[in-house]
Motif scaffolding. Sequence first.
Motif, PDB file in Angstrom:
ATOM      1  N   VAL A  64       0.812  -1.373  -0.166  1.00  0.00           N
ATOM      2  CA  VAL A  64      -0.251  -0.021  -0.095  1.00  0.00           C
ATOM      3  C   VAL A  64       0.451   0.927  -0.161  1.00  0.00           C
ATOM      4  O   VAL A  64       0.628   2.197  -1.264  1.00  0.00           O
ATOM      5  CB  VAL A  64      -1.257  -0.487   1.151  1.00  0.00           C
ATOM      6  CG1 VAL A  64      -1.384   1.645   1.616  1.00  0.00           C
ATOM      7  CG2 VAL A  64      -2.043  -1.215   1.599  1.00  0.00           C
ATOM      8  N   VAL A  65       2.123   1.559   1.071  1.00  0.00           N
ATOM      9  CA  VAL A  65       2.633   2.928   0.800  1.00  0.00           C
ATOM     10  C   VAL A  65       3.498   2.756  -0.486  1.00  0.00           C
ATOM     11  O   VAL A  65       3.467   3.854  -1.234  1.00  0.00           O
ATOM     12  CB  VAL A  65       3.450   2.078   2.113  1.00  0.00           C
ATOM     13  CG1 VAL A  65       4.669   3.212   2.427  1.00  0.00           C
ATOM     14  CG2 VAL A  65       2.578   2.578   3.590  1.00  0.00           C
ATOM     15  N   LEU A  66       4.121   0.832  -0.855  1.00  0.00           N
ATOM     16  CA  LEU A  66       4.956   1.946  -1.474  1.00  0.00           C
ATOM     17  C   LEU A  66       4.096   2.274  -3.739  1.00  0.00           C
ATOM     18  O   LEU A  66       4.844   2.715  -4.131  1.00  0.00           O
ATOM     19  CB  LEU A  66       6.126   0.707  -2.475  1.00  0.00           C
ATOM     20  CG  LEU A  66       7.601   0.544  -1.347  1.00  0.00           C
ATOM     21  CD1 LEU A  66       8.201   1.641  -2.611  1.00  0.00           C
ATOM     22  CD2 LEU A  66       7.080   1.184  -0.127  1.00  0.00           C
ATOM     23  N   ARG A  67       3.300   1.605  -3.661  1.00  0.00           N
ATOM     24  CA  ARG A  67       1.849   2.069  -4.495  1.00  0.00           C
ATOM     25  C   ARG A  67       1.308   3.352  -4.465  1.00  0.00           C
ATOM     26  O   ARG A  67       1.004   4.198  -5.159  1.00  0.00           O
ATOM     27  CB  ARG A  67       1.610   1.029  -4.871  1.00  0.00           C
ATOM     28  CG  ARG A  67       1.846   0.015  -5.242  1.00  0.00           C
ATOM     29  CD  ARG A  67       1.061  -1.046  -5.767  1.00  0.00           C
ATOM     30  NE  ARG A  67      -0.356  -1.710  -4.319  1.00  0.00           N
ATOM     31  CZ  ARG A  67      -1.390  -2.540  -4.993  1.00  0.00           C
ATOM     32  NH1 ARG A  67      -1.464  -2.967  -6.381  1.00  0.00           N
ATOM     33  NH2 ARG A  67      -1.786  -3.216  -3.983  1.00  0.00           N
ATOM     34  N   GLY A  68       1.615   4.030  -2.955  1.00  0.00           N
ATOM     35  CA  GLY A  68       1.009   5.215  -2.718  1.00  0.00           C
ATOM     36  C   GLY A  68       1.594   6.334  -2.923  1.00  0.00           C
ATOM     37  O   GLY A  68       1.787   7.866  -3.148  1.00  0.00           O
ATOM     38  N   VAL A  69       2.769   5.895  -2.812  1.00  0.00           N
ATOM     39  CA  VAL A  69       3.970   7.187  -2.694  1.00  0.00           C
ATOM     40  C   VAL A  69       4.505   7.338  -3.511  1.00  0.00           C
ATOM     41  O   VAL A  69       4.779   6.715  -4.614  1.00  0.00           O
ATOM     42  CB  VAL A  69       4.612   6.975  -2.336  1.00  0.00           C
ATOM     43  CG1 VAL A  69       6.119   8.267  -1.821  1.00  0.00           C
ATOM     44  CG2 VAL A  69       4.668   7.161  -0.400  1.00  0.00           C
ATOM     45  N   PRO A  70       4.546   8.684  -4.790  1.00  0.00           N
ATOM     46  CA  PRO A  70       5.278   8.915  -5.844  1.00  0.00           C
ATOM     47  C   PRO A  70       6.521   8.707  -5.991  1.00  0.00           C
ATOM     48  O   PRO A  70       7.281   8.004  -5.137  1.00  0.00           O
ATOM     49  CB  PRO A  70       5.631  10.365  -6.377  1.00  0.00           C
ATOM     50  CG  PRO A  70       4.469  11.029  -5.488  1.00  0.00           C
ATOM     51  CD  PRO A  70       4.554  10.223  -4.338  1.00  0.00           C
ATOM     52  N   ASP A  71       7.342   7.768  -7.283  1.00  0.00           N
ATOM     53  CA  ASP A  71       8.961   6.893  -7.853  1.00  0.00           C
ATOM     54  C   ASP A  71       9.444   8.159  -7.249  1.00  0.00           C
ATOM     55  O   ASP A  71      10.609   7.651  -6.384  1.00  0.00           O
ATOM     56  CB  ASP A  71       8.349   6.426  -8.389  1.00  0.00           C
ATOM     57  CG  ASP A  71       7.336   6.035  -8.793  1.00  0.00           C
ATOM     58  OD1 ASP A  71       6.562   5.289  -8.268  1.00  0.00           O
ATOM     59  OD2 ASP A  71       6.681   5.644 -10.434  1.00  0.00           O
ATOM     60  N   TYR A 118       4.764  -4.160  -6.559  1.00  0.00           N
ATOM     61  CA  TYR A 118       3.967  -4.233  -7.994  1.00  0.00           C
ATOM     62  C   TYR A 118       3.650  -6.009  -8.464  1.00  0.00           C
ATOM     63  O   TYR A 118       3.073  -6.808  -8.650  1.00  0.00           O
ATOM     64  CB  TYR A 118       3.919  -3.965  -9.533  1.00  0.00           C
ATOM     65  CG  TYR A 118       3.503  -2.397  -9.118  1.00  0.00           C
ATOM     66  CD1 TYR A 118       1.942  -1.571  -9.114  1.00  0.00           C
ATOM     67  CD2 TYR A 118       4.374  -0.940  -8.279  1.00  0.00           C
ATOM     68  CE1 TYR A 118       1.694  -0.409  -8.840  1.00  0.00           C
ATOM     69  CE2 TYR A 118       4.216   0.496  -8.333  1.00  0.00           C
ATOM     70  CZ  TYR A 118       2.645   0.422  -8.632  1.00  0.00           C
ATOM     71  OH  TYR A 118       2.602   1.734  -8.563  1.00  0.00           O
ATOM     72  N   LYS A 174      10.786   2.793 -17.759  1.00  0.00           N
ATOM     73  CA  LYS A 174      10.008   4.169 -17.701  1.00  0.00           C
ATOM     74  C   LYS A 174      10.172   4.833 -16.175  1.00  0.00           C
ATOM     75  O   LYS A 174      10.553   6.003 -16.868  1.00  0.00           O
ATOM     76  CB  LYS A 174       8.250   5.067 -18.173  1.00  0.00           C
ATOM     77  CG  LYS A 174       7.948   4.056 -19.389  1.00  0.00           C
ATOM     78  CD  LYS A 174       7.148   4.396 -19.690  1.00  0.00           C
ATOM     79  CE  LYS A 174       5.948   3.267 -19.533  1.00  0.00           C
ATOM     80  NZ  LYS A 174       4.097   3.325 -19.652  1.00  0.00           N
TER      81      LYS A 174
END
Lengths: 240, 228
Positions: A64-71, A118, A174
């Motif tokens: 949840v955290v890593l998918r919610g924070v801008p790369d 992911y 990308k």
Amino acid sequence: MSPDFVLLGFGPDGWGLALLRAGLLTVAVSVAAFICGIILGTFLAWARVGRSRLLRVVAEVYSVVLRGVPDILVIYLFYFGGRQVVTVIGTTLGFAGPFDISGFVAGMLAIGLISGAYQGEVLRGAYQALPKGTLEAGLVVGMSRWTLFRRVIAPQAMVTAIPGLGNQWQSVIKESALVSVTGLVEIMRQVTVAAGSTQEHFLFYGAGAVLYLVITTISGQVFMLIERRSLRGHPSGARR
Amino acid sequence: MTNSFTIEVLEKLLVGLPLTLNLSFFSLLGGGCLALLLNLMRVTKIGNAIGSAFVFLFRGSPLLVQIFMIYYGLASFGFIRHSFLWPFFREPYWCGLLALILNDAAYTSEILRGGLRAVPKGAVEAARVSGMSWPTVFRRVVLPLAFRQAMPAYSSEVISMIKATALVSTVTLMEVTGIARALVSETWRAVEIFLCAAAIYLVLSLIVSRTFTWLEHRLSPWQFKVSR
């Protein structure tokens, strides 16, 4: 104004060689990050289907955290924060500064950690699609857990996971453009430098975009081949 | 990490929140409209070719390249500098927004295409037979069905657009990430500041994903009743 295409060539005034080298570095950092991601993703998927409640919650919070924070924030955190951490460790161990962390390592780790979140989801889905009978059969014939993973779980799960992993690979490529903020000379950084020194901004950013398109297109084809190969022996097209 | 410092940083970062939200909202709005247009274009053969080329270009290259191409790249053309468009392309806000809109349109159009494909032919035929005009069929049958189908995929697109707005900080826009970078270069306390910024984005994306889950439950209740 006509763009000067000599600038893209391999002549003495051309940036061709530099761009090619930068392209290779982009592929290298992407491959390294993707491998990090798939290893981390495997463990995350394992934690999420496993019996330990604690591990399951940890894995869920992680994704949840890593998918919610801008790369780009994650990369900044690794590059600047990593330097801060390395400095703290270094000074306590008694080394003299200044300390620095390589852009390649910071970028690889940051993108790997994002991609892992992911890939964990992709792999978990693939595991849950396994026919339960094959796992039971493996246990019944006396396979150890490692053998079961290597010979039953992994090959079957891979077939389901390949399209999802292919998408992940594309986004890793990308995302690798963001690593340019750490000063690593991959495509994005190289075209920025070239554009700055020649004042041909559109030409060089265009060339950068084309390079990325070439890489994503070729690797898309490769993934298609792998997918077709992984499906050999399956009734044509009909998967499960 | 001292508490008062964290609160101070959060206060400063929240100043950038309106711009982050503004960029997310307008890029999703513009991207959504353009995506709808792209899907309408795909009915004709030439339109289909243009549409798929657009999607290929904008999904195959990184957003950062697209932002730089629009902000730095277009400015190197004399005819743009001397045209009526220059006031727009001079501003980082409009360039950033344009890049976000184009990028979002490419992804959203694919999501929408999937949704449109899932509309049953029978529903359209029934609507036609009962005498609805094409615009009415579109408005009352096709779009609602397509939208409901596309919801789960669209929710992750919304979250990734919120995250994507962080990239416009590279062209000097001071949204949350831009402010965070400026603060780091002042104080050199990278870990604390970037973690605060990350927390803001995390809260935003949690709100979005909760909202979409709620919407999905409202719009397709039968899919969730079984588990209750």
